[in-house]
Scaffold this motif. Sequence first.
Motif, PDB file in Angstrom:
ATOM      1  N   PRO A  47      -2.000  -7.121  -2.770  1.00 35.91           N
ATOM      2  CA  PRO A  47      -3.276  -6.497  -3.168  1.00 35.91           C
ATOM      3  C   PRO A  47      -3.478  -5.184  -2.415  1.00 35.91           C
ATOM      4  O   PRO A  47      -3.186  -5.086  -1.223  1.00 35.91           O
ATOM      5  CB  PRO A  47      -4.312  -7.548  -2.776  1.00 35.91           C
ATOM      6  N   PHE A  48      -3.973  -4.188  -3.135  1.00 34.68           N
ATOM      7  CA  PHE A  48      -4.033  -2.849  -2.535  1.00 34.68           C
ATOM      8  C   PHE A  48      -5.194  -2.698  -1.558  1.00 34.68           C
ATOM      9  O   PHE A  48      -6.210  -3.386  -1.634  1.00 34.68           O
ATOM     10  CB  PHE A  48      -4.089  -1.771  -3.619  1.00 34.68           C
ATOM     11  N   THR A  49      -4.994  -1.780  -0.625  1.00 30.67           N
ATOM     12  CA  THR A  49      -6.010  -1.393   0.359  1.00 30.67           C
ATOM     13  C   THR A  49      -6.386   0.057   0.091  1.00 30.67           C
ATOM     14  O   THR A  49      -5.513   0.902  -0.125  1.00 30.67           O
ATOM     15  CB  THR A  49      -5.455  -1.517   1.791  1.00 30.67           C
ATOM     16  N   ARG A  50      -7.658   0.342   0.102  1.00 33.48           N
ATOM     17  CA  ARG A  50      -8.118   1.717  -0.122  1.00 33.48           C
ATOM     18  C   ARG A  50      -8.026   2.544   1.154  1.00 33.48           C
ATOM     19  O   ARG A  50      -8.312   2.059   2.248  1.00 33.48           O
ATOM     20  CB  ARG A  50      -9.566   1.720  -0.622  1.00 33.48           C
ATOM     21  N   ARG A  51      -7.633   3.787   0.981  1.00 35.84           N
ATOM     22  CA  ARG A  51      -7.638   4.796   2.035  1.00 35.84           C
ATOM     23  C   ARG A  51      -8.449   5.989   1.530  1.00 35.84           C
ATOM     24  O   ARG A  51      -8.706   6.102   0.332  1.00 35.84           O
ATOM     25  CB  ARG A  51      -6.213   5.222   2.377  1.00 35.84           C
ATOM     26  N   PRO A  52      -8.858   6.909   2.407  1.00 37.20           N
ATOM     27  CA  PRO A  52      -9.657   8.045   1.937  1.00 37.20           C
ATOM     28  C   PRO A  52      -8.994   8.860   0.832  1.00 37.20           C
ATOM     29  O   PRO A  52      -9.677   9.377  -0.055  1.00 37.20           O
ATOM     30  CB  PRO A  52      -9.844   8.888   3.215  1.00 37.20           C
ATOM     31  N   ASP A  53      -7.657   8.950   0.873  1.00 39.40           N
ATOM     32  CA  ASP A  53      -6.959   9.786  -0.119  1.00 39.40           C
ATOM     33  C   ASP A  53      -6.208   8.979  -1.159  1.00 39.40           C
ATOM     34  O   ASP A  53      -5.452   9.534  -1.958  1.00 39.40           O
ATOM     35  CB  ASP A  53      -5.986  10.737   0.572  1.00 39.40           C
ATOM     36  N   GLY A  54      -6.377   7.640  -1.165  1.00 38.39           N
ATOM     37  CA  GLY A  54      -5.646   6.845  -2.142  1.00 38.39           C
ATOM     38  C   GLY A  54      -5.620   5.373  -1.808  1.00 38.39           C
ATOM     39  O   GLY A  54      -6.570   4.834  -1.234  1.00 38.39           O
ATOM     40  N   VAL A  55      -4.509   4.723  -2.143  1.00 41.23           N
ATOM     41  CA  VAL A  55      -4.371   3.284  -1.939  1.00 41.23           C
ATOM     42  C   VAL A  55      -2.994   2.978  -1.364  1.00 41.23           C
ATOM     43  O   VAL A  55      -2.031   3.729  -1.560  1.00 41.23           O
ATOM     44  CB  VAL A  55      -4.569   2.501  -3.257  1.00 41.23           C
ATOM     45  N   GLU A  56      -2.917   1.848  -0.660  1.00 42.76           N
ATOM     46  CA  GLU A  56      -1.663   1.382  -0.092  1.00 42.76           C
ATOM     47  C   GLU A  56      -1.392  -0.045  -0.556  1.00 42.76           C
ATOM     48  O   GLU A  56      -2.302  -0.854  -0.690  1.00 42.76           O
ATOM     49  CB  GLU A  56      -1.698   1.401   1.435  1.00 42.76           C
ATOM     50  N   THR A  57      -0.123  -0.348  -0.779  1.00 42.70           N
ATOM     51  CA  THR A  57       0.315  -1.690  -1.113  1.00 42.70           C
ATOM     52  C   THR A  57       1.743  -1.848  -0.615  1.00 42.70           C
ATOM     53  O   THR A  57       2.399  -0.851  -0.278  1.00 42.70           O
ATOM     54  CB  THR A  57       0.221  -1.944  -2.633  1.00 42.70           C
ATOM     55  N   THR A  58       2.212  -3.082  -0.553  1.00 42.53           N
ATOM     56  CA  THR A  58       3.603  -3.343  -0.182  1.00 42.53           C
ATOM     57  C   THR A  58       4.339  -3.915  -1.378  1.00 42.53           C
ATOM     58  O   THR A  58       3.922  -4.929  -1.950  1.00 42.53           O
ATOM     59  CB  THR A  58       3.690  -4.326   1.003  1.00 42.53           C
ATOM     60  N   ASP A  59       5.407  -3.255  -1.769  1.00 48.31           N
ATOM     61  CA  ASP A  59       6.208  -3.712  -2.897  1.00 48.31           C
ATOM     62  C   ASP A  59       6.883  -5.032  -2.548  1.00 48.31           C
ATOM     63  O   ASP A  59       7.444  -5.185  -1.463  1.00 48.31           O
ATOM     64  CB  ASP A  59       7.253  -2.656  -3.240  1.00 48.31           C
TER      65      ASP A  59
END
Length: 206
Positions: free
Chosen positions: A112-124
């Motif tokens: 599940p993705f995590t929000r950051r100020p400039d976008g989102v992060e996830t682990t494939d």
Amino acid sequence: MPFAPNQVVVRRYVRAGRTTFAKPMRVVRDDPDGLLLWMPVGTEVAQLVDTDGKTLHERPLHEMEDPLLVRRNWRRWDILVLMPPGAAYSIWWFFAPADGAFGGWYANLETPFTRRPDGVETTDQVLDIVVGPDRTWEWKDEDEFAAAVGAPGYFDAEAAATIRAEGERLIDLAKAGAFPFDGTHTDFRPDPATAQLIGEIMPPLT
């Protein structure tokens, strides 16, 4: 706070504390149904590669000698990507860049993705599913997935079983022609004024 329509955000894959892939994408919408993103062919992305040019598809991160993020252009398909909130996957719609013809779906298994100020992060999560326009399907990267089980920075056998089970659930949806494989977005066309993301728009590679 939701991202604004037409805003450019960066969708990042991270593993063991470092970025492994970064794609600048334009927000189509961001609402309770999920974050919907667009990226055309030619967009500059960044991918982690080793000194000999091998990527994570060919060598796991812990075996890389001196990996670096390398800028390159996205090729072959324009993509529309849906990241539902809390979901352990994203769904991609493929479109031919020449005429916008729908080319099928891609189910990318990921955290599940995590929000950051400039976008989102996830682990494939390595294992993926390709679904044709006629809803025929096949697993992708099964050998790579099997090799990753128990490797440093990846997942154990129990987590791997959970990842595969989520993939099987998505396959059942595809077989049934249920959302997201029900024809939704297959006629998507980007706003011509904001369709292109080609050029030097990537942020510093970190």
